[in-house]
Design a protein around this motif. Structure first.
Motif, PDB file in Angstrom:
ATOM      1  N   ALA A   8       0.848  -1.190   0.000  1.00 38.00           N
ATOM      2  CA  ALA A   8       0.000   0.000   0.000  1.00 38.00           C
ATOM      3  C   ALA A   8       0.883   1.239   0.000  1.00 38.00           C
ATOM      4  O   ALA A   8       1.902   1.287   0.687  1.00 38.00           O
ATOM      5  CB  ALA A   8      -0.900  -0.002   1.229  1.00 38.00           C
ATOM      6  N   TYR A   9       0.516   2.206  -0.813  1.00 35.97           N
ATOM      7  CA  TYR A   9       1.250   3.469  -0.837  1.00 35.97           C
ATOM      8  C   TYR A   9       0.890   4.248   0.415  1.00 35.97           C
ATOM      9  O   TYR A   9      -0.270   4.548   0.671  1.00 35.97           O
ATOM     10  CB  TYR A   9       0.905   4.266  -2.097  1.00 35.97           C
ATOM     11  N   SER A  10       1.880   4.530   1.223  1.00 36.01           N
ATOM     12  CA  SER A  10       1.619   5.334   2.422  1.00 36.01           C
ATOM     13  C   SER A  10       2.015   6.767   2.123  1.00 36.01           C
ATOM     14  O   SER A  10       2.993   7.028   1.448  1.00 36.01           O
ATOM     15  CB  SER A  10       2.400   4.785   3.622  1.00 36.01           C
ATOM     16  N   ASP A  11       1.242   7.658   2.618  1.00 35.05           N
ATOM     17  CA  ASP A  11       1.397   9.079   2.313  1.00 35.05           C
ATOM     18  C   ASP A  11       2.520   9.677   3.152  1.00 35.05           C
ATOM     19  O   ASP A  11       2.284  10.432   4.079  1.00 35.05           O
ATOM     20  CB  ASP A  11       0.065   9.780   2.586  1.00 35.05           C
ATOM     21  N   THR A  12       3.759   9.295   2.825  1.00 33.03           N
ATOM     22  CA  THR A  12       4.906   9.833   3.550  1.00 33.03           C
ATOM     23  C   THR A  12       5.325  11.155   2.921  1.00 33.03           C
ATOM     24  O   THR A  12       4.823  11.554   1.877  1.00 33.03           O
ATOM     25  CB  THR A  12       6.092   8.842   3.512  1.00 33.03           C
ATOM     26  N   ARG A  13       6.274  11.794   3.544  1.00 32.49           N
ATOM     27  CA  ARG A  13       6.770  13.078   3.053  1.00 32.49           C
ATOM     28  C   ARG A  13       8.264  12.984   2.822  1.00 32.49           C
ATOM     29  O   ARG A  13       8.962  12.187   3.472  1.00 32.49           O
ATOM     30  CB  ARG A  13       6.508  14.169   4.093  1.00 32.49           C
ATOM     31  N   ALA A  14       8.774  13.828   1.952  1.00 35.15           N
ATOM     32  CA  ALA A  14      10.213  13.881   1.687  1.00 35.15           C
ATOM     33  C   ALA A  14      10.971  14.166   2.981  1.00 35.15           C
ATOM     34  O   ALA A  14      12.058  13.634   3.205  1.00 35.15           O
ATOM     35  CB  ALA A  14      10.515  14.940   0.632  1.00 35.15           C
ATOM     36  N   GLY A  15      10.396  14.971   3.853  1.00 30.35           N
ATOM     37  CA  GLY A  15      11.040  15.321   5.115  1.00 30.35           C
ATOM     38  C   GLY A  15      11.143  14.170   6.103  1.00 30.35           C
ATOM     39  O   GLY A  15      11.835  14.270   7.110  1.00 30.35           O
ATOM     40  N   ASP A  16      10.449  13.051   5.817  1.00 32.28           N
ATOM     41  CA  ASP A  16      10.504  11.887   6.700  1.00 32.28           C
ATOM     42  C   ASP A  16      11.706  10.988   6.408  1.00 32.28           C
ATOM     43  O   ASP A  16      11.992  10.074   7.180  1.00 32.28           O
ATOM     44  CB  ASP A  16       9.231  11.036   6.563  1.00 32.28           C
ATOM     45  N   LEU A  17      12.400  11.221   5.291  1.00 25.75           N
ATOM     46  CA  LEU A  17      13.543  10.381   4.937  1.00 25.75           C
ATOM     47  C   LEU A  17      14.709  10.595   5.895  1.00 25.75           C
ATOM     48  O   LEU A  17      14.997  11.723   6.302  1.00 25.75           O
ATOM     49  CB  LEU A  17      14.025  10.678   3.516  1.00 25.75           C
ATOM     50  N   ALA A  18      15.355   9.505   6.225  1.00 26.85           N
ATOM     51  CA  ALA A  18      16.560   9.545   7.061  1.00 26.85           C
ATOM     52  C   ALA A  18      17.632   8.721   6.362  1.00 26.85           C
ATOM     53  O   ALA A  18      17.341   7.880   5.505  1.00 26.85           O
ATOM     54  CB  ALA A  18      16.259   8.978   8.444  1.00 26.85           C
ATOM     55  N   TRP A  19      18.879   8.942   6.729  1.00 26.45           N
ATOM     56  CA  TRP A  19      20.038   8.259   6.149  1.00 26.45           C
ATOM     57  C   TRP A  19      20.719   7.450   7.238  1.00 26.45           C
ATOM     58  O   TRP A  19      20.823   7.904   8.384  1.00 26.45           O
ATOM     59  CB  TRP A  19      20.993   9.307   5.594  1.00 26.45           C
ATOM     60  N   ALA A  20      21.174   6.255   6.880  1.00 23.56           N
ATOM     61  CA  ALA A  20      21.917   5.433   7.835  1.00 23.56           C
ATOM     62  C   ALA A  20      22.963   4.627   7.083  1.00 23.56           C
ATOM     63  O   ALA A  20      22.745   4.176   5.966  1.00 23.56           O
ATOM     64  CB  ALA A  20      20.984   4.489   8.585  1.00 23.56           C
ATOM     65  N   LEU A  21      24.087   4.462   7.719  1.00 24.62           N
ATOM     66  CA  LEU A  21      25.187   3.668   7.180  1.00 24.62           C
ATOM     67  C   LEU A  21      25.378   2.471   8.103  1.00 24.62           C
ATOM     68  O   LEU A  21      25.320   2.612   9.322  1.00 24.62           O
ATOM     69  CB  LEU A  21      26.449   4.541   7.167  1.00 24.62           C
ATOM     70  N   VAL A  65      18.466   4.754   2.897  1.00 24.08           N
ATOM     71  CA  VAL A  65      17.750   6.027   2.901  1.00 24.08           C
ATOM     72  C   VAL A  65      16.281   5.646   2.908  1.00 24.08           C
ATOM     73  O   VAL A  65      15.775   5.065   1.946  1.00 24.08           O
ATOM     74  CB  VAL A  65      18.103   6.897   1.682  1.00 24.08           C
ATOM     75  N   ALA A  66      15.621   5.919   4.025  1.00 19.66           N
ATOM     76  CA  ALA A  66      14.244   5.465   4.179  1.00 19.66           C
ATOM     77  C   ALA A  66      13.558   6.221   5.314  1.00 19.66           C
ATOM     78  O   ALA A  66      14.213   6.893   6.106  1.00 19.66           O
ATOM     79  CB  ALA A  66      14.229   3.959   4.474  1.00 19.66           C
ATOM     80  N   CYS A  67      12.259   6.060   5.369  1.00 23.67           N
ATOM     81  CA  CYS A  67      11.485   6.563   6.497  1.00 23.67           C
ATOM     82  C   CYS A  67      11.614   5.492   7.575  1.00 23.67           C
ATOM     83  O   CYS A  67      10.971   4.447   7.491  1.00 23.67           O
ATOM     84  CB  CYS A  67      10.038   6.765   6.084  1.00 23.67           C
ATOM     85  N   MET A  68      12.506   5.722   8.536  1.00 20.24           N
ATOM     86  CA  MET A  68      12.816   4.721   9.546  1.00 20.24           C
ATOM     87  C   MET A  68      12.173   5.101  10.878  1.00 20.24           C
ATOM     88  O   MET A  68      12.418   6.200  11.384  1.00 20.24           O
ATOM     89  CB  MET A  68      14.336   4.599   9.717  1.00 20.24           C
ATOM     90  N   PRO A  69      11.371   4.204  11.429  1.00 23.42           N
ATOM     91  CA  PRO A  69      10.741   4.484  12.728  1.00 23.42           C
ATOM     92  C   PRO A  69      11.796   4.813  13.781  1.00 23.42           C
ATOM     93  O   PRO A  69      12.838   4.170  13.856  1.00 23.42           O
ATOM     94  CB  PRO A  69      10.016   3.178  13.076  1.00 23.42           C
ATOM     95  N   GLY A  70      11.526   5.844  14.550  1.00 23.36           N
ATOM     96  CA  GLY A  70      12.432   6.212  15.629  1.00 23.36           C
ATOM     97  C   GLY A  70      13.549   7.146  15.228  1.00 23.36           C
ATOM     98  O   GLY A  70      14.249   7.677  16.070  1.00 23.36           O
ATOM     99  N   SER A  71      13.734   7.363  13.929  1.00 23.02           N
ATOM    100  CA  SER A  71      14.806   8.259  13.487  1.00 23.02           C
ATOM    101  C   SER A  71      14.297   9.692  13.489  1.00 23.02           C
ATOM    102  O   SER A  71      13.253   9.991  12.922  1.00 23.02           O
ATOM    103  CB  SER A  71      15.269   7.882  12.077  1.00 23.02           C
TER     104      SER A  71
END
Length: 177
Positions: A8-21, A65-71
């Motif tokens: 399902a397409y969830s209505d996320t926002r560009a500002g919700d993206l986070a980066w992790a290595l 690079v994703a919308c990661m819970p808790g980030s």
């Protein structure tokens, strides 16, 4: 390769993206495994964006690079790090486009990635312009990839560029000058 993602397409926002290595592999909706002159690259589409896994003789690297819970950290504009023998460089850009420009740009990017042997793109159901796309190439001792994440409800396009390469003595000497 172009695929329709089964989620399902969830209505996320560009500002919700986070980066992790360095994150472990996350569940993927689609994946493309490539061998690029001794480097194994796994392009992975997640429900919340992308993950690239790189393995070669000099080590391994995992970029998410994703919308990661808790980030709570926003997507950085740029990162430069040493990872073992590698130099890692990451840059991100967020564009806000008009409706016509957004549609044209998404069609252009999907066509570019869908027909490229080292590309993976996934569209989300419910919105033909909601997608995540990745494209990887090898240049000598460096592996580089680009990604695009579209947010049609905002008219925003997030693009990233990453370069991972072995640190050469020339580069180290030039940095000292």
């Amino acid at each position: 390769m172009l695929t329709s993602l089964k989620t399902a397409y969830s209505d996320t926002r560009a500002g919700d993206l986070a980066w992790a290595l360095g994150r472990e592999p996350l569940p993927a909706l689609a994946e493309l495994d490539l061998e690029l002159s001794g480097a194994r690259v796994r392009l992975r589409l997640l429900g919340a964006s992308h993950q690239v896994l790189l393995d070669e003789e000099h080590g391994s690297c995992s970029e998410t690079v994703a919308c990661m819970p808790g980030s709570t950290a926003p997507l950085p504009l740029g990162v430069s790090k040493r990872i073992g023998a590698w130099e890692y460089e990451f840059a991100a850009r967020v564009e806000t486009l008009s409706a016509g420009s957004f549609l044209g740009r998404t069609q252009e990017l999907l066509a570019l990635v869908a027909d490229h042997p080292n590309g993976l793109a996934g569209t989300f159901p419910g919105s033909p312009t909601a997608f995540t796309a990745l494209l990887v190439q090898r240049h000598g001792e460096q592996v580089a990839w680009r990604t695009w994440h579209s947010y049609p409800q905002e008219g925003r396009l997030v693009s990233t560029r990453t370069r991972v390469g072995v640190r050469t003595h020339d580069a180290a000497e030039q940095a000292l000058v």
